[in-house]
Design a protein around this motif. Structure first.
Motif, short mmCIF file in Angstrom:
data_model
loop_
_atom_site.label_atom_id
_atom_site.label_comp_id
_atom_site.label_asym_id
_atom_site.label_seq_id
_atom_site.Cartn_x
_atom_site.Cartn_y
_atom_site.Cartn_z
N CYS A 31 50.97 48.27 -79.01
CA CYS A 31 50.69 47.35 -77.91
C CYS A 31 51.94 47.18 -77.06
O CYS A 31 52.96 46.65 -77.53
CB CYS A 31 50.26 45.99 -78.46
SG CYS A 31 48.78 46.05 -79.48
N LYS A 32 51.85 47.62 -75.83
CA LYS A 32 52.97 47.46 -74.90
C LYS A 32 52.96 46.06 -74.33
O LYS A 32 51.91 45.53 -73.94
CB LYS A 32 52.87 48.49 -73.77
CG LYS A 32 54.07 48.47 -72.83
CD LYS A 32 53.95 49.58 -71.79
CE LYS A 32 55.13 49.58 -70.83
NZ LYS A 32 55.01 50.66 -69.82
N MET A 33 54.12 45.44 -74.29
CA MET A 33 54.22 44.07 -73.81
C MET A 33 54.32 44.05 -72.29
O MET A 33 55.00 44.88 -71.68
CB MET A 33 55.41 43.36 -74.46
CG MET A 33 55.39 43.44 -75.98
SD MET A 33 56.51 42.29 -76.82
CE MET A 33 55.51 40.81 -76.85
N THR A 34 53.63 43.11 -71.68
CA THR A 34 53.64 42.93 -70.24
C THR A 34 54.66 41.86 -69.88
O THR A 34 54.61 40.74 -70.42
CB THR A 34 52.26 42.50 -69.73
OG1 THR A 34 51.30 43.48 -70.11
CG2 THR A 34 52.26 42.35 -68.21
N GLY A 40 57.87 38.49 -72.07
CA GLY A 40 56.76 39.42 -72.18
C GLY A 40 55.76 38.94 -73.22
O GLY A 40 56.09 38.11 -74.08
N LYS A 41 54.56 39.50 -73.14
CA LYS A 41 53.54 39.11 -74.12
C LYS A 41 52.53 40.23 -74.29
O LYS A 41 52.37 41.10 -73.44
CB LYS A 41 52.85 37.82 -73.68
CG LYS A 41 52.12 37.92 -72.35
CD LYS A 41 51.50 36.58 -71.97
CE LYS A 41 50.75 36.68 -70.63
NZ LYS A 41 50.15 35.37 -70.25
N THR A 42 51.84 40.17 -75.42
CA THR A 42 50.76 41.10 -75.69
C THR A 42 49.90 40.52 -76.79
O THR A 42 50.29 39.57 -77.48
CB THR A 42 51.29 42.49 -76.10
OG1 THR A 42 50.22 43.43 -76.07
CG2 THR A 42 51.88 42.47 -77.51
N THR A 43 48.70 41.09 -76.97
CA THR A 43 47.79 40.69 -78.03
C THR A 43 47.29 41.94 -78.73
O THR A 43 46.89 42.90 -78.09
CB THR A 43 46.59 39.91 -77.47
OG1 THR A 43 47.07 38.77 -76.74
CG2 THR A 43 45.68 39.44 -78.59
N GLU A 49 48.69 37.19 -81.19
CA GLU A 49 49.41 37.07 -79.93
C GLU A 49 50.91 37.13 -80.19
O GLU A 49 51.42 36.51 -81.13
CB GLU A 49 49.03 35.77 -79.23
CG GLU A 49 47.57 35.72 -78.80
CD GLU A 49 47.24 34.44 -78.06
OE1 GLU A 49 48.12 33.55 -77.99
OE2 GLU A 49 46.10 34.34 -77.56
N TRP A 50 51.59 37.86 -79.31
CA TRP A 50 53.03 38.06 -79.45
C TRP A 50 53.73 37.72 -78.14
O TRP A 50 53.19 37.96 -77.06
CB TRP A 50 53.35 39.52 -79.81
CG TRP A 50 53.19 39.82 -81.26
CD1 TRP A 50 52.04 40.17 -81.91
CD2 TRP A 50 54.23 39.80 -82.24
NE1 TRP A 50 52.28 40.37 -83.24
CE2 TRP A 50 53.62 40.15 -83.47
CE3 TRP A 50 55.58 39.52 -82.21
CZ2 TRP A 50 54.35 40.22 -84.66
CZ3 TRP A 50 56.30 39.59 -83.39
CH2 TRP A 50 55.69 39.93 -84.59
N SER A 51 54.96 37.22 -78.26
CA SER A 51 55.81 37.00 -77.08
C SER A 51 57.18 37.58 -77.36
O SER A 51 57.58 37.77 -78.51
CB SER A 51 55.93 35.51 -76.78
OG SER A 51 56.62 34.84 -77.82
N PHE A 72 61.50 38.34 -80.57
CA PHE A 72 60.05 38.53 -80.71
C PHE A 72 59.47 37.41 -81.58
O PHE A 72 60.07 37.04 -82.60
CB PHE A 72 59.74 39.88 -81.37
CG PHE A 72 60.13 41.09 -80.56
CD1 PHE A 72 59.22 41.72 -79.73
CD2 PHE A 72 61.42 41.61 -80.65
CE1 PHE A 72 59.57 42.85 -79.02
CE2 PHE A 72 61.79 42.73 -79.93
CZ PHE A 72 60.86 43.36 -79.11
#
Length: 753
Positions: A31-34, A40-43, A49-51, A72
């Motif tokens: 999962c690439k973080m935006t 940044g974040k991704t799910t 959910e990650w930040s 992270f």
């Protein structure tokens, strides 16, 4: 700092972050973080959910570098997960030089042959003086377009957890340096090139996961045992990376920058508490006379005489090298046995002028590691590095004898044998324009060429020519050293030192070339050799561990409190570090420091030599082998296993053998000052296990105070020089004339210099 701002100071490099989920080491999801600004974040697919938050300080174009910290955090449960910080180069070339100190040199982009350990040339059809560099199946970037080009390492695989690159087209160099571990364990380091080789990605991942496969003992095809971490809600992991970008017009520029920053920001590492070098010497001399002496044939074995490759091997692992140290520093018995060892050496000379490589129970063998009947005459194969070491150390024996035994008359047969050996090297050079790696033991013809394995031969030839006052040998030494410089040092890859790694890059040939360049400088005064010695020394530095590795809790080295700073990684195949240089004291670094005044070389020598004695097994502090038994007093193992190249269970454990590193420690005591003082500058370096201070004492000079904080008496070699004295070459065997200072255990001594 926002991602856009970071990328504005890293042209053509995109900063990316990923969350990866695994089942064991098999990747299930990436999962690439935006990013929005610095966050940044991704799910993930399972709803975790990650930040990530990026914090920065510094400047990549300045010496302090750009420090990038990625924090992270998971807001939910995330099983078997790892976080990654990546740097994607949008303008890349497969011609870029890629460095991982101690693990990857020029990307390890060479011809590959997949062989089990020990890989033997007699299994291969590739022969002759002009074969391309050929390595075993080690982590590497590929030279073949139809193969994926990537390597995946743990930080323990490297001397410094770093990835560097030199882009000749743009004139830029890059270094990315991380830490050994996070709170989740060791970090992994990755480099991947896209199929067209026009883009590439460098990344660091915590916890470290090598996807699918990992490296063990000459193969990259072992199933990876790595795994992600089971994150709980709110749990974090912090990845730190130092980034350096700098103008770079040569491979040497990359090594030069690396030398400046390899320990930047790290706490100063004191020497590991141990025993004085003189006390270590006493343990070792007793062991050598009790366990290494072959009374039947009259020589000092390289280990113990009950194993084939522990009995006698000339050069390389110590045959005819330990005897030099024992001649310089040993008792009357040891000195006599050192001379007997020389007599035995000359009995092993073949009709070619070179030597038989191995003797076991009185029978001579070739240097191949198998005598299986399907091999191509293994008895005829000779590792030329061994005879090169022999020439160099024979000459050092001769020079030492003039000082320690002036009444001894060197037998004519020894002098003639040495000339035959030197002539064999001259013949090789004139026939092939190189020395090669393997030669036919009887004819002296090159069987496998194209390596720096005999890199110390110019040093031996130069000493021979000076000793016998014959410029012919000095001329060949200079020509050969020029070849080695252009083909290896200048290219940033040295190969062929060890005999069981094909031509994988290695530290032993790098240090051998440094030795040759310094001998040529000392003998000629030509500054060109000094410049080349500095280039070689920087490459040697890349093989030396720059920090204290944290071993697994409860491992042998964890219990002993071993400090890895200054240990030397062997090569990119046998991925262990080792106590000391195989098989030298490192006095070339001391001579280079005196000639240049560059303290980096002296500090490196202090770390290498000053930390060696901690690995010595002693009656009061035995070192336990991985067989569960304590090694006898005087044993030193070559294994400083930070890597799991032999399996995870062996990280921090040692093979229970008597090894060549014992010779390196003996040579360190024999050839190096325990305390060095430059009276003009006031600089002082302490290699021995004593505490020292130097302070002005009015018109009388300087007051040197030495405190022996150990429980052993110390007999310390002291060298004090003026600025003019420090400019004069030391030459071989200089230590014989140095002052000796006796400091009893627990006592303090002070005097005016």
């Amino acid at each position: 700092m926002a991602v856009e701002a970071i990328e504005s100071v890293l042209p053509n490099v995109q900063v990316e972050a990923f969350i990866r989920r695994y089942e064991n080491a098999v990747q299930l999801e990436q999962c690439k973080m935006t990013f929005g600004g610095a966050n940044g974040k991704t799910t993930t697919a399972v709803g975790a959910e990650w930040s990530v938050r990026l914090d920065t300080k510094g400047d990549p174009d300045r010496l302090e570098g750009l420090e990038l910290t990625a924090v992270f955090q998971s807001t939910g449960y995330s099983e078997q997960t790892s976080a990654s910080l990546s740097f994607r180069f949008s303008e890349w070339s497969e011609h870029n030089y890629v460095l991982v100190p101690g693990a990857v040199y020029n990307g390890n982009r060479f011809n590959v042959r997949k062989l089990p350990y020990a890989p033997c040339w007699t299994k291969l059809t590739e022969r002759g003086p002009n074969i391309p560099t050929t390595i075993t199946d080690v982590p590497r970037l590929s030279i073949e377009r139809d193969h994926a080009s990537a390597f995946h390492l743990l930080t323990g695989d490297a001397a410094t957890p770093a990835i560097g690159a030199f882009d000749e087209k743009s004139g830029n160099g890059w270094l990315f340096i991380t830490e050994q571990a996070t709170n989740l364990g060791d970090t992994s380091m990755h480099m991947e090139e896209d199929d067209d080789r026009r883009t590439a990605q460098i990344s660091f991942q915590a916890p470290g996961v090598r996807p699918d496969r990992k490296y063990e003992m000459t193969t990259t095809s072992v199933t990876s045992t790595d795994s992600g971490h089971d994150f709980k809600p709110g749990e974090t992991v912090v990845l730190k990376t130092k980034i350096y970008r700098f103008p770079c017009d040569s491979v040497n520029g990359l090594f030069e920058q690396f030398a400046k920053v390899r320990q930047q920001g790290m706490p100063s590492s004191p020497l590991a508490p141990s025993l004085p070098l003189s006390a270590a010497w006493e343990v070792q001399e007793q062991k050598y006379n009790a366990l290494n002496w072959n009374d039947q044939l009259g020589y000092y074995a390289v280990g113990t005489i009950d194993m084939k490759h522990q009995d006698w091997q000339i050069g390389w692992v110590g045959g005819g090298m330990s005897s030099y140290a024992l001649l310089l520093e040993g008792s009357e018995l040891s000195a006599q046995r050192a001379l007997d060892t020389l007599r035995f050496m000359f009995s092993s000379q073949t009709e070619s002028g070179f030597f038989h490589g191995v003797c076991y129970k009185g029978q001579w063998y070739g240097d191949e590691f198998s005598d299986a009947p399907d091999r191509d005459h293994p008895e005829q194969w000779h590792i030329l590095r061994k005879s090169a070491d022999a020439l160099y150390f024979i000459m050092k024996h001769f020079i030492a004898l003039e000082q320690v035994m002036p009444a001894f008359v060197i037998p004519e047969s020894w002098l003639a044998g040495t000339r035959r050996l030197a002539d064999a090297f001259v013949k090789l050079w004139r026939s092939y324009g190189q020395f090669g790696q393997w030669v036919h033991s009887k004819t002296g013809d090159i069987l496998v060429g194209g390596s720096a394995g005999a890199g110390i031969a110019p040093a031996g030839l130069a000493l021979f020519g000076a000793y016998f006052k014959d410029k012919t040998y000095i001329t060949v030494a200079e020509q050969a050293a020029e070849y080695f410089y252009l083909q290896f040092t200048k290219q940033g890859v040295t190969t062929g030192g060890p005999g069981e790694i094909l031509q994988c890059p290695d530290s032993e040939s790098a240090f051998a070339l440094l030795e040759s360049y310094m001998v040529l400088f000392d003998e000629s005064g030509d500054q060109a050799w000094l410049t080349r010695a500095e280039e070689a020394a920087l490459q040697c530095m890349s093989w030396c561990v720059s920090y204290d590795f944290r071993f697994p809790q409860g491992s042998t080295f964890d219990r002993l409190g071993i400090r890895t700073t200054g240990s030397v990684i062997a090569n990119v195949q046998n991925k262990h570090s080792a106590p000391g240089i195989c098989t030298l004291s490192g006095d070339s670094l001391f001579k280079l420091y005196r000639a240049t005044g560059n303290g980096l070389y002296m500090e490196l020598l202090r770390e290498i030599a000053g930390n060696m004695a901690q690995y010595l097994s002693r009656e009061d502090r035995p070192v336990r082998g991985w067989d569960g038994d304590d090694m006898p007093a005087g044993y030193m193992s070559e294994r400083v296993n930070m890597s799991d190249w032999e399996g995870q269970a062996y990280v921090g454990e040692v093979i229970p053998y008597s090894c060549w590193c014992e010779v390196s420690l003996m040579l360190s005591y024999a050839e190096l000052p325990g305390i060095y003082v430059n009276k003009k500058s006031g600089d002082m370096t302490v290699i021995d296990q004593v505490d020292c201070s130097l302070e002005a004492a009015g018109k009388d000079g300087s007051k040197l105070t030495i405190h022996n904080n150990t429980k052993f008496p110390a007999h310390i070699k002291l060298l004090v020089e003026s600025e003019d004295e420090a400019k004069q070459p030391l030459g071989p065997c200089a230590s014989v004339a140095w002052k000796r200072i006796a400091v009893p255990a627990g006592e303090t001594l002070a005097f005016i210099l």
